[in-house]
Enzyme design. Structure first.
Site, PDB file in Angstrom:
ATOM      1  N   LYS A 218       0.844  -1.186   0.000  1.00 53.99           N
ATOM      2  CA  LYS A 218       0.000   0.000   0.000  1.00 53.99           C
ATOM      3  C   LYS A 218       0.880   1.237   0.000  1.00 53.99           C
ATOM      4  O   LYS A 218       1.956   1.246   0.599  1.00 53.99           O
ATOM      5  CB  LYS A 218      -0.896   0.015   1.251  1.00 53.99           C
ATOM      6  CG  LYS A 218      -1.690   1.303   1.431  1.00 53.99           C
ATOM      7  CD  LYS A 218      -2.306   1.402   2.813  1.00 53.99           C
ATOM      8  CE  LYS A 218      -2.915   2.784   3.020  1.00 53.99           C
ATOM      9  NZ  LYS A 218      -3.484   2.959   4.370  1.00 53.99           N
ATOM     10  N   GLU A 267      -8.092  12.911  12.788  1.00 55.82           N
ATOM     11  CA  GLU A 267      -7.173  11.814  13.099  1.00 55.82           C
ATOM     12  C   GLU A 267      -6.207  12.132  14.228  1.00 55.82           C
ATOM     13  O   GLU A 267      -5.283  12.927  14.085  1.00 55.82           O
ATOM     14  CB  GLU A 267      -6.375  11.418  11.847  1.00 55.82           C
ATOM     15  CG  GLU A 267      -5.502  10.217  12.065  1.00 55.82           C
ATOM     16  CD  GLU A 267      -5.343   9.367  10.815  1.00 55.82           C
ATOM     17  OE1 GLU A 267      -4.544   8.437  10.852  1.00 55.82           O
ATOM     18  OE2 GLU A 267      -6.025   9.637   9.823  1.00 55.82           O
TER      19      GLU A 267
END
Length: 462
Positions: A218, A267
């Site tokens: 990824k 976040e």
């Protein structure tokens, strides 16, 4: 009759001067008192405009803590071995200083405020006012904890200075806190320009090809949107818009010189309070629905979507491994839940632990950054691809921003859903996690969705 009753700060200064000797000359002095506050935090941020260029604004998603900083007594920046160097210098300042904070609540007293760049090896003209890292001890810090407010005044104390100088400085700042609420004006967007749109999509194709070849699993690729306005952007006005629209996000604004980096990020990277550590995994994204039924359907699809669950699992595994290296009693739920914002919803998993005595919050930040949600898996190969192929100079985008206090408490968020404002211009940033089945057009559409909160706050665009 002479009134010999002293103000609290005067009593504190007497004690500090008594402690002073040649060794402690020019040492840090910090004084905290509880105050009554009647003005709105963003109005206060606007009223301290004389400190423009050194202002700091931070609120947590639950509104339990708001920090407003002004001035810079000490600035630690662009050091090699950034995290270690900052910790050593912070410890030295505290050990050689005089701290008068009877409350000792997290976020009160002298603080380090600021952040780091995503890639310390990157050189960027656009981010020159921020550098590789920049942690500041503010001269004035207002900490609002629920209904209570605490004001900290931090300075360098000199034996030759008059005590009245310090008292008057604190009184003058207090007066700014009670000034009338200012007016807020919003700039209008006159031009938007996506930077290297086709090139960014081509980079995704290259990344998916390498993922299928097992070069990495990824990689997170970000892009930039440049925006021009009809007048200088009012940072307090943008903060007002973000607070109204993004109630479940960290709200931040960090000024350095003429530039301001600000945003509303959902976040958290890490929070430490009394050695209790909390980190969160936030990866996997979908829009909100127009109706309750549609919203529930989209949420259920996100919870079962293979691509998003895989992306989320990468982040959970990495954060858990990093936390286990410096914590005891680590706990991780078996599956994610939905974390819903105004425009978007994400997969969410909390990771908790008890920080071991030999580690600090800055040690944890160094271990965690960048998470797979911002870099990729494996980390080094993904970061190399970003450095080689991504046209964007990320600067502080997707990097840790936050604070640490004298007791080791602190909190850092990941600076996404953000923008760098320079007068009448702004650069907005958004990214996507790329895995083997990623489609360039779909990823581009996702970044367009992620730009919306900042676009709306900056120019009123829906």
């Amino acid at each position: 009759m002479i009134n010999t009753k002293q103000k609290p700060i005067e009593e504190s200064l007497v004690r500090a001067f008594q402690k002073l000797n040649a060794k402690y000359s020019n040492s840090l002095y910090s004084y905290t008192e509880k105050i009554n506050l009647t003005n709105d935090p963003i109005a206060i941020f606007a009223n301290i405009a004389p400190y423009k260029g050194t202002r700091f604004f931070w609120t947590t998603p639950d509104d339990r803590l708001c920090l407003i900083g002004a001035g810079a007594v000490e600035c630690i920046k662009d050091e090699a071995d950034a995290y270690i160097s900052i910790e050593k210098q912070w410890d030295a300042l505290l050990q050689n200083g005089y701290v008068d904070n009877p409350y000792k609540l997290p976020g009160t007293g002298p603080l380090l405020l600021g952040g780091f760049s995503f890639n310390p090896n990157e050189v960027s003209r656009e981010w020159r006012n921020f550098g590789k890292q920049r942690m500041v001890v503010p001269e004035f810090l207002l900490a609002i904890r629920g209904d209570e407010a605490y004001l900290t005044y931090t300075t360098k104390l000199e034996e030759s200075s008059s005590m009245l100088t310090y008292v008057n400085k604190l009184d003058a700042f207090k007066n700014t806190l009670a000034k009338q609420r200012p007016s807020f004006t919003q700039a209008s967007i006159i031009k938007k320009e996506a930077v290297l749109q086709d090139e960014w999509k081509e980079t995704i194709r290259k990344a998916t090809s390498l993922i299928r070849e097992n070069t990495f699993s990824k990689v997170v690729l970000a892009r930039e949107l440049k925006v021009k306005f009809d007048r200088e952007v009012s940072i307090p006005t943008v903060l007002l818009q973000l607070r109204e629209q993004q109630k479940h996000s960290y709200l931040f604004a960090i000024e350095s010189g003429d530039d301001c980096f600000l945003g509303a990020t959902p976040e958290r990277l890490v929070k430490v309070e009394a050695n209790e550590l909390l980190s969160t995994c936030l990866a996997g994204t979908a829009p909100r629905g127009e109706t309750m039924a549609e919203d529930e359907e989209i949420g259920n699809q996100l919870l079962t979507d293979e691509k998003n669950r895989e992306e989320h699992a990468f982040v959970v595994r990495m954060i858990q491994e990093a936390i286990e290296g410096c914590c005891d009693e680590v706990t991780v739920p078996d599956s994610p839940v939905l974390y819903q914002l105004k425009n978007l919803q994400h997969l969410y998993t909390p990771v908790k632990g008890k920080l071991a005595p030999e580690y600090s919050i800055l040690d944890v930040v160094e271990r965690l950054h960048p998470t797979p949600a911002m870099g990729g898996v494996p980390r080094e190969k993904a970061l190399q691809f970003i450095q080689d192929e991504e046209a964007l100079k990320r600067g502080w985008y997707a990097a840790p921003i936050g604070w640490v206090d004298a007791s080791g408490n602190g909190e850092f968020a990941v600076a996404i859903r953000s923008g760098l404002v320079k007068g009448k211009d702004a650069s907005l940033f958004a990214g996507c996690g790329i895995v083997k089945d990623s489609d360039p057009e779909a990823e581009y559409a996702e970044t367009e969705m992620k730009f919306k909160p900042m676009l709306h706050a900056l120019g009123g665009e829906s």
